[in-house]
Design a protein around this motif. Sequence first.
Motif, PDB file in Angstrom:
ATOM      1  N   THR A  44      -3.914   4.278  -1.760  1.00  0.00           N
ATOM      2  CA  THR A  44      -5.081   4.517  -0.912  1.00  0.00           C
ATOM      3  C   THR A  44      -5.003   5.891  -0.244  1.00  0.00           C
ATOM      4  O   THR A  44      -3.971   6.563  -0.273  1.00  0.00           O
ATOM      5  CB  THR A  44      -5.209   3.458   0.200  1.00  0.00           C
ATOM      6  N   SER A  53       0.227   5.791   0.380  1.00  0.00           N
ATOM      7  CA  SER A  53      -0.643   6.966   0.441  1.00  0.00           C
ATOM      8  C   SER A  53       0.215   8.221   0.389  1.00  0.00           C
ATOM      9  O   SER A  53       1.355   8.215   0.843  1.00  0.00           O
ATOM     10  CB  SER A  53      -1.485   6.956   1.721  1.00  0.00           C
ATOM     11  N   GLY A  55       0.815  -1.204   0.000  1.00  0.00           N
ATOM     12  CA  GLY A  55       0.000   0.000   0.000  1.00  0.00           C
ATOM     13  C   GLY A  55       0.847   1.251   0.000  1.00  0.00           C
ATOM     14  O   GLY A  55       2.013   1.243   0.407  1.00  0.00           O
ATOM     15  N   LEU A  81      -2.592  -1.556   5.294  1.00  0.00           N
ATOM     16  CA  LEU A  81      -2.976  -0.544   4.312  1.00  0.00           C
ATOM     17  C   LEU A  81      -3.217   0.797   5.005  1.00  0.00           C
ATOM     18  O   LEU A  81      -3.851   0.855   6.063  1.00  0.00           O
ATOM     19  CB  LEU A  81      -4.232  -0.974   3.550  1.00  0.00           C
ATOM     20  N   HIS A 132      -8.281  -1.336  -5.270  1.00  0.00           N
ATOM     21  CA  HIS A 132      -8.504  -0.718  -3.968  1.00  0.00           C
ATOM     22  C   HIS A 132      -9.858  -1.144  -3.405  1.00  0.00           C
ATOM     23  O   HIS A 132      -9.976  -1.505  -2.226  1.00  0.00           O
ATOM     24  CB  HIS A 132      -8.434   0.807  -4.116  1.00  0.00           C
ATOM     25  N   THR A 186      -1.206  -0.999  -3.433  1.00  0.00           N
ATOM     26  CA  THR A 186      -2.485  -0.328  -3.692  1.00  0.00           C
ATOM     27  C   THR A 186      -2.403   1.116  -3.222  1.00  0.00           C
ATOM     28  O   THR A 186      -1.994   1.384  -2.091  1.00  0.00           O
ATOM     29  CB  THR A 186      -3.631  -1.039  -2.942  1.00  0.00           C
TER      30      THR A 186
END
Length: 643
Positions: A241, A213, A211, A568, A479, A239
Motif C-alpha cells: 500500500t 509500504s 501490509g 495498514l 488492496h 498487502t
Amino acid sequence: MRVGTVDAVVPEQENHQTNNNNDMDVQIVEVDQADGNMALTTEEREHKDYIRSLFETVLLMGKQNVSLEGRNCKVPEGIYTPDNFQALLEYRINSGDDVLRRRFELLAVNQEYCSRLQQEQILEVCESCIREEVLREVWSSQFFSIMCEDAVDLAGEEQIPVFIRHIDNTYSLREEFIGFLPCVADAEVLAINFLLTLTEKWGLNMEFCRGMSCNASRKYSAKMKVVASRLLQKYPEATYTLSSNCALNLWLSKSTPVPGVSVVLGILDDISLFFQSSAQLQEELKNTINSLFQDNVEKGSELIELLKSDWASRHDAFEMIVTLLHSLIACLDKVSCDNSCRWDAKISSHAFILSSAMTDFDFVVTIVILKNALSFTRAFGKNLQGSSSDVFSAANSLTAVLHALNEVMDNIEVYHEFWFEEATNLAGKLHIPVKLPGQFRECNMQHDLTSENFYKDALSIPTVQHIIQGLKDLFSEQHLKALKCLSLVPAVMGQLKFSTSEEHNADKYKSDLPNPDTLSAELHCWRVKWKHRGKDVELPTNLFESLQLPDIKFFPNVQAVLKVLSALPIFKMENKCDTSRKRLSFYIEKTPREQRSSHLAFLNVNYDTKHDLDLMVDTYLKAVESKDKLDSIPQHTDIAEEV
C-alpha cells in the motif's frame, strides 16, 4: 526474575524473540537476578557495576543525542584528545563514581577507558534489548505492517529506516521505529537481507504481516519495488500500500523514471528548507507575494498561509510551485542582489543558486507537465489522506481515474501541445528562453528536433505511462478489497444508506477471523445495530473510533477485520501517533552527517521506551563470556593439510 520471553497471544511468535547482531552474537537470556547476584564474587560484582556505569553513560548519550566521538576535526598524530564518551566517564569519576575511579586510577593518563569495539558492543546490546521491548506488544497484538522510508545518510552509509505499525492492547494505533536496513547495490541481495533482518535478527513472524509500504526516492524506488515483490511472494497475506505519510502525487513523482523530475524534486525541497531556515526570509517572501498579488489579495493570503506548512510534500505541490514561481524567483533575486548587507554571503549565494536553477526552461517545463499529468490523480490522492468515507470513495473511483489517464495517453500529442504552450507562456512572463537542455543542444544530431517534440518523448509520455502503471501496481485487487472493507465503519455504512454487502470484501481476511462461519450473520447484526440506533447516537467516523466502542467485543469478527485494517500503512493516523517518525526526522536534521550513528539514532528515537538495565548488563556479560570461550578454543590444523 524471568526476562527475555513473552507470554504472547500467538504461540508461533515465541520462536522469534531472539535478537542477533553482526559484530556480536547478542541473545536475550533468562536470568534469575536474585540468585545471580548472590553467586557473584566481590571482583565479579565490581566488574558488573563497572559495565553498568558504561551502559548508563551510553544510554544517556543516546537519549540526549550526544556523539560518542565528539570532535569532527582530525587530531594530529601523537596528540591525545579524549572523546565525548571518555569525557563523561571522567565527569562521573569526579562526581564520586568509585567503581569507575578504582577501575581507571591505575591506567596511564592518555589511555582509553573504553575501546571503540567495546562501545560498539554496548550500543548493539542497548539497541537489541530496547527493540525487544518495542516489539513485545507487536508480538502480543498479532498483526502488523512494515513501513520503509527513504534512505538517509549515516556517516557516509545509506540506510533505510524501518517502522512497524500495529494496534496495541488498548486498540490504539502505534507506529514504532525498529531500526535501519543498510542499502546494497543489488536489489535481490537487498530483498534477502531485508527478510533475514526482519525475521532472524529482529524476531518478527512475517506470517502475521498484513501490509507493507515503501516511500523511496527514484534512486531506490526500483530496488524497494523488488523488495516488496519478494516479500509479497513469500507472504501473500501482506498487502502493498501507499503510506499515509506520503501524498500519492509525491510518491508517483519520486519514482518517475525521468532524471529531470528528480532534479526538480531536489530543488523544491531545497527551496522549502531555504525559506524555513529564517523568519526574515519568510517575511521577505510574504512581502513579495503581497506585492505580486495586489489584484488578488485573497489568493495571496491563501498562498502565504499554505507556505507555513510543508508545502513541498502536499498532493498539490506542483500546482503551488507553478503559481508561486514568479514570487519565489523575485524574492530570491532580491536576496541575492541585495547591497544593504541584510543577508550574509552564504544566504545570498544560496539564493543565487536557487534562482538560477528555477529560471532554467527545463525546470519550468517539468513542473508544468507534472502539474498537468498529476492533476488526474490529485483529488484521488487527497481522498486517500482524508476520512474513512473519503478513502472508501477513492477505492471506488480508481477505474474512472485510470480511464481518464488512458484517454490522455491515447491523445498525448494534443494534451502535450496544451501543456507545452502553458510552459512557454510561463517562461515568457519570466523572460526565460525556451530551449533544449544543455547536454542535448551540444550533441543534437537532429537539427529539426524541436523543444516541444523533445519534451513530449522525454517527459510527457514516460510520465503519464509511469502514473498509469504506478496506480496499477499500487492498487491491486487485494488492496482495493481492503479499502472497500471500510464499509464496516458505521459512518460509511450510513453514507451508503446501510445497503452494502461487506461479506465479499471481508472474505479477504477470513483466515484471520476468530469465528469465520458466523461472519455473514454477524455482519447483518452489525448493520442492523447502526441502522436502528437511537437518534442521539452518533455514528463512529473511522476505524479507531469503531474499535474503541464498548460493545465491539460482541462482534469478534468485525473487531478482527477492523484491527487488521487499522494496521495498514495507507490509513491516516487519527490519534497522531507518528512521534517516532518525527523524532527520527529531527535526529537526521539536527545531527551532522559524519556524527550520525544507526545505534545512537535508534536510542534517541526510542529514548522513552522502558528498559531493564540489569538485563542489558547480563546480556552483554554473557555474550562477551561466550565469545571469550570461543576465542580460547585451539584452532587445530587439518591432518590432511599437514600431510
